[in-house]
Design a protein around this motif. Structure first.
Motif, PDB file in Angstrom:
ATOM      1  N   MET A  59      48.427  31.880  53.649  1.00 58.53           N
ATOM      2  CA  MET A  59      47.853  30.674  53.908  1.00 58.53           C
ATOM      3  C   MET A  59      47.985  29.592  52.505  1.00 58.53           C
ATOM      4  SD  MET A  59      47.142  30.253  57.066  1.00 58.53           S
ATOM      5  CE  MET A  59      46.539  28.812  57.075  1.00 58.53           C
ATOM      6  N   ALA A  60      47.840  30.004  51.465  1.00 64.48           N
ATOM      7  CA  ALA A  60      47.959  29.355  50.320  1.00 64.48           C
ATOM      8  C   ALA A  60      49.213  28.318  50.191  1.00 64.48           C
ATOM      9  CB  ALA A  60      47.698  29.998  49.167  1.00 64.48           C
ATOM     10  N   THR A 112      47.124  26.039  33.790  1.00 66.59           N
ATOM     11  CA  THR A 112      47.481  26.663  35.237  1.00 66.59           C
ATOM     12  C   THR A 112      46.348  26.465  36.238  1.00 66.59           C
ATOM     13  OG1 THR A 112      49.234  27.955  34.202  1.00 66.59           O
ATOM     14  CG2 THR A 112      48.365  28.607  36.321  1.00 66.59           C
ATOM     15  N   THR A 113      46.580  26.140  37.298  1.00 65.52           N
ATOM     16  CA  THR A 113      45.771  26.211  38.281  1.00 65.52           C
ATOM     17  C   THR A 113      46.520  27.417  39.700  1.00 65.52           C
ATOM     18  OG1 THR A 113      45.090  24.093  38.265  1.00 65.52           O
ATOM     19  CG2 THR A 113      44.336  25.098  40.422  1.00 65.52           C
ATOM     20  N   LEU A 114      45.651  28.394  39.795  1.00 64.20           N
ATOM     21  CA  LEU A 114      46.050  29.387  40.763  1.00 64.20           C
ATOM     22  C   LEU A 114      45.459  29.024  42.188  1.00 64.20           C
ATOM     23  CD1 LEU A 114      47.426  32.039  41.960  1.00 64.20           C
ATOM     24  CD2 LEU A 114      45.554  33.208  40.935  1.00 64.20           C
ATOM     25  N   ILE A 115      46.005  28.730  43.480  1.00 65.22           N
ATOM     26  CA  ILE A 115      45.305  28.797  44.604  1.00 65.22           C
ATOM     27  C   ILE A 115      45.624  29.894  45.326  1.00 65.22           C
ATOM     28  CG2 ILE A 115      45.273  27.509  46.733  1.00 65.22           C
ATOM     29  CD1 ILE A 115      46.299  25.063  44.834  1.00 65.22           C
ATOM     30  N   THR A 116      44.593  30.436  45.627  1.00 62.26           N
ATOM     31  CA  THR A 116      44.642  32.073  46.438  1.00 62.26           C
ATOM     32  C   THR A 116      43.767  32.283  47.394  1.00 62.26           C
ATOM     33  OG1 THR A 116      44.749  34.452  45.875  1.00 62.26           O
ATOM     34  CG2 THR A 116      43.228  33.045  44.490  1.00 62.26           C
ATOM     35  N   GLY A 117      43.919  33.190  48.298  1.00 63.98           N
ATOM     36  CA  GLY A 117      42.843  33.484  49.194  1.00 63.98           C
ATOM     37  C   GLY A 117      42.092  34.432  48.913  1.00 63.98           C
ATOM     38  N   ASP A 118      41.059  35.029  49.398  1.00 65.42           N
ATOM     39  CA  ASP A 118      40.164  35.875  49.058  1.00 65.42           C
ATOM     40  C   ASP A 118      40.830  37.518  49.095  1.00 65.42           C
ATOM     41  OD1 ASP A 118      38.640  37.196  51.912  1.00 65.42           O
ATOM     42  OD2 ASP A 118      39.748  35.165  51.935  1.00 65.42           O
ATOM     43  N   LEU A 119      41.518  37.609  50.004  1.00 66.31           N
ATOM     44  CA  LEU A 119      42.346  39.149  49.973  1.00 66.31           C
ATOM     45  C   LEU A 119      43.281  39.051  48.852  1.00 66.31           C
ATOM     46  CD1 LEU A 119      42.861  39.807  54.010  1.00 66.31           C
ATOM     47  CD2 LEU A 119      40.897  40.448  52.198  1.00 66.31           C
ATOM     48  N   THR A 120      44.136  38.034  48.692  1.00 69.07           N
ATOM     49  CA  THR A 120      45.102  38.265  47.745  1.00 69.07           C
ATOM     50  C   THR A 120      44.353  38.282  46.267  1.00 69.07           C
ATOM     51  OG1 THR A 120      46.668  36.816  48.562  1.00 69.07           O
ATOM     52  CG2 THR A 120      46.986  36.877  46.322  1.00 69.07           C
ATOM     53  N   MET A 121      43.280  37.794  45.923  1.00 76.22           N
ATOM     54  CA  MET A 121      42.330  38.013  44.920  1.00 76.22           C
ATOM     55  C   MET A 121      41.808  39.257  44.589  1.00 76.22           C
ATOM     56  SD  MET A 121      41.325  35.971  42.338  1.00 76.22           S
ATOM     57  CE  MET A 121      40.949  37.339  40.825  1.00 76.22           C
ATOM     58  N   LEU A 122      41.394  39.875  45.784  1.00 71.91           N
ATOM     59  CA  LEU A 122      40.661  41.312  45.687  1.00 71.91           C
ATOM     60  C   LEU A 122      42.087  42.191  45.587  1.00 71.91           C
ATOM     61  CD1 LEU A 122      38.506  41.212  48.793  1.00 71.91           C
ATOM     62  CD2 LEU A 122      37.886  40.986  46.302  1.00 71.91           C
ATOM     63  N   HIS A 123      43.140  41.859  45.940  1.00 76.42           N
ATOM     64  CA  HIS A 123      44.256  43.093  45.564  1.00 76.42           C
ATOM     65  C   HIS A 123      44.698  43.158  44.295  1.00 76.42           C
ATOM     66  CE1 HIS A 123      46.602  44.770  49.285  1.00 76.42           C
ATOM     67  NE2 HIS A 123      45.466  44.269  49.963  1.00 76.42           N
ATOM     68  N   ASP A 124      44.290  42.003  43.599  1.00 75.76           N
ATOM     69  CA  ASP A 124      44.930  42.182  42.145  1.00 75.76           C
ATOM     70  C   ASP A 124      43.618  41.707  41.191  1.00 75.76           C
ATOM     71  OD1 ASP A 124      46.469  42.553  39.843  1.00 75.76           O
ATOM     72  OD2 ASP A 124      47.259  40.597  39.990  1.00 75.76           O
ATOM     73  N   LEU A 125      42.352  41.940  41.810  1.00 74.61           N
ATOM     74  CA  LEU A 125      40.887  41.631  41.015  1.00 74.61           C
ATOM     75  C   LEU A 125      40.958  42.292  39.293  1.00 74.61           C
ATOM     76  CD1 LEU A 125      38.460  40.271  41.620  1.00 74.61           C
ATOM     77  CD2 LEU A 125      37.554  42.201  41.936  1.00 74.61           C
ATOM     78  N   ASN A 126      41.790  43.336  39.237  1.00 73.25           N
ATOM     79  CA  ASN A 126      41.684  43.829  37.943  1.00 73.25           C
ATOM     80  C   ASN A 126      42.349  43.023  36.917  1.00 73.25           C
ATOM     81  OD1 ASN A 126      43.998  44.775  39.230  1.00 73.25           O
ATOM     82  ND2 ASN A 126      44.344  46.634  37.953  1.00 73.25           N
ATOM     83  N   ILE A 135      41.469  29.733  38.683  1.00 73.28           N
ATOM     84  CA  ILE A 135      41.579  30.214  39.840  1.00 73.28           C
ATOM     85  C   ILE A 135      40.929  29.664  41.048  1.00 73.28           C
ATOM     86  CG2 ILE A 135      41.652  32.144  41.198  1.00 73.28           C
ATOM     87  CD1 ILE A 135      42.015  33.888  38.487  1.00 73.28           C
ATOM     88  N   VAL A 136      41.480  29.192  42.065  1.00 76.76           N
ATOM     89  CA  VAL A 136      40.594  28.443  43.247  1.00 76.76           C
ATOM     90  C   VAL A 136      40.896  29.682  44.198  1.00 76.76           C
ATOM     91  CG1 VAL A 136      40.422  26.674  44.669  1.00 76.76           C
ATOM     92  CG2 VAL A 136      41.118  26.169  42.410  1.00 76.76           C
ATOM     93  N   VAL A 137      39.627  30.222  44.550  1.00 78.33           N
ATOM     94  CA  VAL A 137      39.695  31.236  45.633  1.00 78.33           C
ATOM     95  C   VAL A 137      39.169  30.535  46.872  1.00 78.33           C
ATOM     96  CG1 VAL A 137      38.869  33.408  46.194  1.00 78.33           C
ATOM     97  CG2 VAL A 137      39.196  33.088  43.995  1.00 78.33           C
ATOM     98  N   LEU A 138      40.158  30.697  47.956  1.00 81.24           N
ATOM     99  CA  LEU A 138      39.867  30.150  49.286  1.00 81.24           C
ATOM    100  C   LEU A 138      39.170  31.319  49.956  1.00 81.24           C
ATOM    101  CD1 LEU A 138      42.945  27.757  49.727  1.00 81.24           C
ATOM    102  CD2 LEU A 138      40.871  27.000  48.744  1.00 81.24           C
ATOM    103  N   ASN A 139      37.839  31.333  50.061  1.00 82.38           N
ATOM    104  CA  ASN A 139      37.367  32.357  50.734  1.00 82.38           C
ATOM    105  C   ASN A 139      36.951  32.414  52.204  1.00 82.38           C
ATOM    106  OD1 ASN A 139      36.181  34.901  51.028  1.00 82.38           O
ATOM    107  ND2 ASN A 139      34.472  34.532  49.612  1.00 82.38           N
ATOM    108  N   VAL A 164      35.564  28.893  47.032  1.00 84.02           N
ATOM    109  CA  VAL A 164      35.330  27.706  48.085  1.00 84.02           C
ATOM    110  C   VAL A 164      35.185  28.494  49.246  1.00 84.02           C
ATOM    111  CG1 VAL A 164      36.464  25.928  49.243  1.00 84.02           C
ATOM    112  CG2 VAL A 164      36.907  26.016  46.962  1.00 84.02           C
ATOM    113  N   PRO A 165      33.859  28.397  50.023  1.00 87.63           N
ATOM    114  CA  PRO A 165      33.656  29.121  51.225  1.00 87.63           C
ATOM    115  C   PRO A 165      34.330  28.406  52.332  1.00 87.63           C
ATOM    116  CG  PRO A 165      31.655  27.794  50.474  1.00 87.63           C
ATOM    117  CD  PRO A 165      32.871  27.495  49.350  1.00 87.63           C
TER     118      PRO A 165
END
Length: 201
Positions: A33-34, A77-91, A113-117, A186-187
Protein backbone atom coordinates in the motif's frame (compact mmCIF):
# COMPACT_ATOMS: atom_id res chain seq x y z
CA UNK A 1 -12.86 19.26 15.65
CA UNK A 2 -9.67 17.22 15.20
CA UNK A 3 -9.71 14.48 12.63
CA UNK A 4 -9.56 11.08 14.28
CA UNK A 5 -7.71 8.01 13.06
CA UNK A 6 -10.99 6.53 11.82
CA UNK A 7 -11.83 9.66 9.80
CA UNK A 8 -8.44 10.34 8.21
CA UNK A 9 -7.63 7.94 5.37
CA UNK A 10 -4.16 6.54 4.75
CA UNK A 11 -3.64 8.97 1.90
CA UNK A 12 -4.04 12.00 4.18
CA UNK A 13 -1.08 10.87 6.28
CA UNK A 14 1.10 10.02 3.29
CA UNK A 15 0.32 13.39 1.67
CA UNK A 16 1.26 15.10 4.93
CA UNK A 17 4.57 13.23 5.13
CA UNK A 18 5.42 14.24 1.56
CA UNK A 19 4.62 17.82 2.48
CA UNK A 20 6.86 17.67 5.56
CA UNK A 21 10.00 16.00 4.19
CA UNK A 22 12.88 18.45 3.78
CA UNK A 23 14.26 19.65 0.48
CA UNK A 24 17.00 17.36 -0.81
CA UNK A 25 16.04 14.44 1.41
CA UNK A 26 15.21 10.83 0.56
CA UNK A 27 11.76 9.30 0.76
CA UNK A 28 12.06 5.51 0.76
CA UNK A 29 8.80 3.69 0.17
CA UNK A 30 7.86 0.18 1.13
CA UNK A 31 5.86 -1.87 -1.35
CA UNK A 32 2.20 -2.90 -1.10
CA UNK A 33 0.00 0.00 0.00
CA UNK A 34 2.83 2.46 0.73
CA UNK A 35 4.01 2.94 -2.85
CA UNK A 36 0.43 2.89 -4.16
CA UNK A 37 -0.53 5.60 -1.67
CA UNK A 38 2.40 7.77 -2.74
CA UNK A 39 1.38 7.27 -6.36
CA UNK A 40 -2.17 8.31 -5.43
CA UNK A 41 -1.42 11.48 -3.46
CA UNK A 42 1.91 12.87 -4.67
CA UNK A 43 1.49 16.22 -6.37
CA UNK A 44 3.92 18.10 -8.58
CA UNK A 45 6.13 20.29 -6.45
CA UNK A 46 9.16 22.53 -6.76
CA UNK A 47 10.67 20.73 -3.78
CA UNK A 48 13.46 18.40 -4.88
CA UNK A 49 13.38 15.03 -3.12
CA UNK A 50 14.63 11.57 -4.05
CA UNK A 51 12.14 8.71 -4.04
CA UNK A 52 13.30 5.10 -3.88
CA UNK A 53 11.50 1.77 -3.53
CA UNK A 54 13.04 -1.70 -3.29
CA UNK A 55 11.24 -4.82 -4.48
CA UNK A 56 12.26 -7.74 -2.25
CA UNK A 57 11.81 -11.43 -3.00
CA UNK A 58 8.26 -11.33 -1.62
CA UNK A 59 7.82 -7.61 -1.93
CA UNK A 60 8.52 -6.76 1.70
CA UNK A 61 11.64 -8.74 2.63
CA UNK A 62 14.55 -6.55 3.79
CA UNK A 63 12.79 -3.24 3.17
CA UNK A 64 13.95 -1.53 6.35
CA UNK A 65 17.55 -2.68 5.81
CA UNK A 66 17.46 -1.43 2.22
CA UNK A 67 16.15 1.95 3.39
CA UNK A 68 18.84 2.23 6.06
CA UNK A 69 21.50 1.46 3.46
CA UNK A 70 20.19 4.05 1.02
CA UNK A 71 19.95 6.56 3.87
CA UNK A 72 23.73 6.63 4.19
CA UNK A 73 23.86 8.86 1.09
CA UNK A 74 21.45 11.45 2.56
CA UNK A 75 21.33 13.66 5.62
CA UNK A 76 17.61 12.94 6.03
CA UNK A 77 15.57 9.91 5.03
CA UNK A 78 11.90 9.18 5.63
CA UNK A 79 10.74 5.59 5.27
CA UNK A 80 7.01 5.13 4.66
CA UNK A 81 5.98 1.56 5.44
CA UNK A 82 3.11 -0.61 6.52
CA UNK A 83 3.11 -2.66 9.70
CA UNK A 84 3.70 -6.08 8.11
CA UNK A 85 6.67 -4.80 6.10
CA UNK A 86 8.09 -3.30 9.29
CA UNK A 87 7.64 -6.59 11.12
CA UNK A 88 9.36 -8.58 8.36
CA UNK A 89 12.58 -6.61 8.96
CA UNK A 90 12.16 -5.42 12.54
CA UNK A 91 15.64 -6.60 13.50
CA UNK A 92 17.09 -3.96 11.16
CA UNK A 93 16.44 -1.54 14.04
CA UNK A 94 19.48 -3.11 15.70
CA UNK A 95 21.53 -0.96 13.31
CA UNK A 96 20.69 1.98 15.58
CA UNK A 97 23.71 1.14 17.72
CA UNK A 98 25.95 0.82 14.67
CA UNK A 99 24.83 4.20 13.33
CA UNK A 100 25.29 6.02 16.60
CA UNK A 101 28.54 4.35 17.66
CA UNK A 102 30.44 3.74 14.43
CA UNK A 103 28.78 5.64 11.58
CA UNK A 104 28.65 9.25 12.58
CA UNK A 105 27.35 9.42 16.13
CA UNK A 106 25.73 12.84 16.47
CA UNK A 107 26.53 13.36 12.79
CA UNK A 108 24.82 10.16 11.66
CA UNK A 109 22.09 10.50 9.06
CA UNK A 110 18.55 10.96 10.33
CA UNK A 111 16.06 8.23 9.40
CA UNK A 112 12.41 8.71 10.38
CA UNK A 113 10.30 5.58 9.90
CA UNK A 114 6.58 6.25 9.48
CA UNK A 115 4.66 3.03 10.19
CA UNK A 116 1.14 3.01 8.75
CA UNK A 117 -0.34 0.44 11.13
CA UNK A 118 -3.63 -1.08 10.02
CA UNK A 119 -2.84 -4.25 11.98
CA UNK A 120 -2.60 -6.50 8.95
CA UNK A 121 -2.20 -6.89 5.21
CA UNK A 122 -4.59 -4.26 3.91
CA UNK A 123 -3.27 -4.59 0.36
CA UNK A 124 -4.87 -8.03 0.06
CA UNK A 125 -8.30 -6.51 0.61
CA UNK A 126 -7.84 -4.77 -2.75
CA UNK A 127 -6.39 -7.68 -4.76
CA UNK A 128 -8.16 -10.34 -6.82
CA UNK A 129 -7.73 -13.04 -4.16
CA UNK A 130 -10.03 -11.16 -1.75
CA UNK A 131 -12.50 -13.58 -0.22
CA UNK A 132 -15.12 -13.74 2.48
CA UNK A 133 -14.01 -17.25 3.44
CA UNK A 134 -12.36 -17.71 6.86
CA UNK A 135 -8.94 -18.63 5.43
CA UNK A 136 -8.58 -15.18 3.84
CA UNK A 137 -8.21 -13.29 7.12
CA UNK A 138 -5.79 -15.81 8.62
CA UNK A 139 -3.57 -16.31 5.55
CA UNK A 140 -3.78 -12.95 3.74
CA UNK A 141 -4.95 -10.17 6.07
CA UNK A 142 -2.82 -11.78 8.83
CA UNK A 143 -4.05 -9.58 11.71
CA UNK A 144 -1.32 -8.63 14.19
CA UNK A 145 -1.21 -6.75 17.49
CA UNK A 146 2.49 -5.99 17.91
CA UNK A 147 3.34 -3.14 20.28
CA UNK A 148 5.60 -1.00 18.09
CA UNK A 149 6.45 1.33 20.96
CA UNK A 150 7.93 -1.55 22.92
CA UNK A 151 9.70 -2.83 19.81
CA UNK A 152 11.26 0.58 19.24
CA UNK A 153 12.34 0.81 22.87
CA UNK A 154 14.02 -2.59 22.61
CA UNK A 155 16.40 -1.08 20.04
CA UNK A 156 16.74 2.40 21.64
CA UNK A 157 14.76 3.95 18.81
CA UNK A 158 12.87 7.14 19.71
CA UNK A 159 9.12 6.66 19.18
CA UNK A 160 6.06 8.87 18.69
CA UNK A 161 2.39 7.95 18.22
CA UNK A 162 0.40 10.10 15.78
CA UNK A 163 -3.33 9.43 15.73
CA UNK A 164 -4.22 12.53 13.66
CA UNK A 165 -2.53 14.34 10.78
CA UNK A 166 -1.90 17.27 13.14
CA UNK A 167 -0.18 14.93 15.61
CA UNK A 168 1.93 13.60 12.74
CA UNK A 169 3.14 17.13 12.01
CA UNK A 170 4.23 17.53 15.64
CA UNK A 171 5.84 14.08 15.82
CA UNK A 172 7.77 14.56 12.60
CA UNK A 173 8.98 18.00 13.69
CA UNK A 174 10.26 16.48 16.94
CA UNK A 175 12.23 13.73 15.17
CA UNK A 176 13.40 15.10 11.83
CA UNK A 177 17.11 15.86 11.88
CA UNK A 178 17.77 13.64 14.90
CA UNK A 179 20.76 11.35 14.27
CA UNK A 180 19.96 7.67 13.80
CA UNK A 181 16.64 5.90 13.52
CA UNK A 182 13.34 7.11 14.96
CA UNK A 183 9.78 5.87 14.51
CA UNK A 184 6.32 7.37 14.17
CA UNK A 185 3.35 4.99 14.38
CA UNK A 186 0.12 6.01 12.65
CA UNK A 187 -2.94 3.93 13.64
CA UNK A 188 -5.28 3.07 10.77
CA UNK A 189 -8.27 0.84 10.20
CA UNK A 190 -8.06 -2.30 8.08
CA UNK A 191 -11.77 -2.27 7.26
CA UNK A 192 -12.76 -0.38 4.14
CA UNK A 193 -9.38 -0.33 2.39
CA UNK A 194 -10.84 -1.58 -0.88
CA UNK A 195 -13.69 0.93 -0.69
CA UNK A 196 -11.22 3.79 -0.21
CA UNK A 197 -8.73 2.73 -2.88
CA UNK A 198 -10.55 0.33 -5.20
CA UNK A 199 -8.88 -2.65 -6.81
CA UNK A 200 -5.09 -2.62 -6.97
CA UNK A 201 -2.84 -4.37 -9.43
Amino acid sequence: AATTADEAPEGAYVAKVLELVPEGSLVFSANSMAIRLIDSVYLKSDKHIALLCNRGLNGIDGTVSAALGAAQAYNQTTLITGDLTMLHDLNALALQGELLRHHGGDGAPSIVIVVLNNHGGGIFDTLPQKSTKPYFERLFLTPQRVDFEQAARAFDVPYRFAETPAALVDAYAALVGSPGISMIEVPLTLDGTSERYGRCR
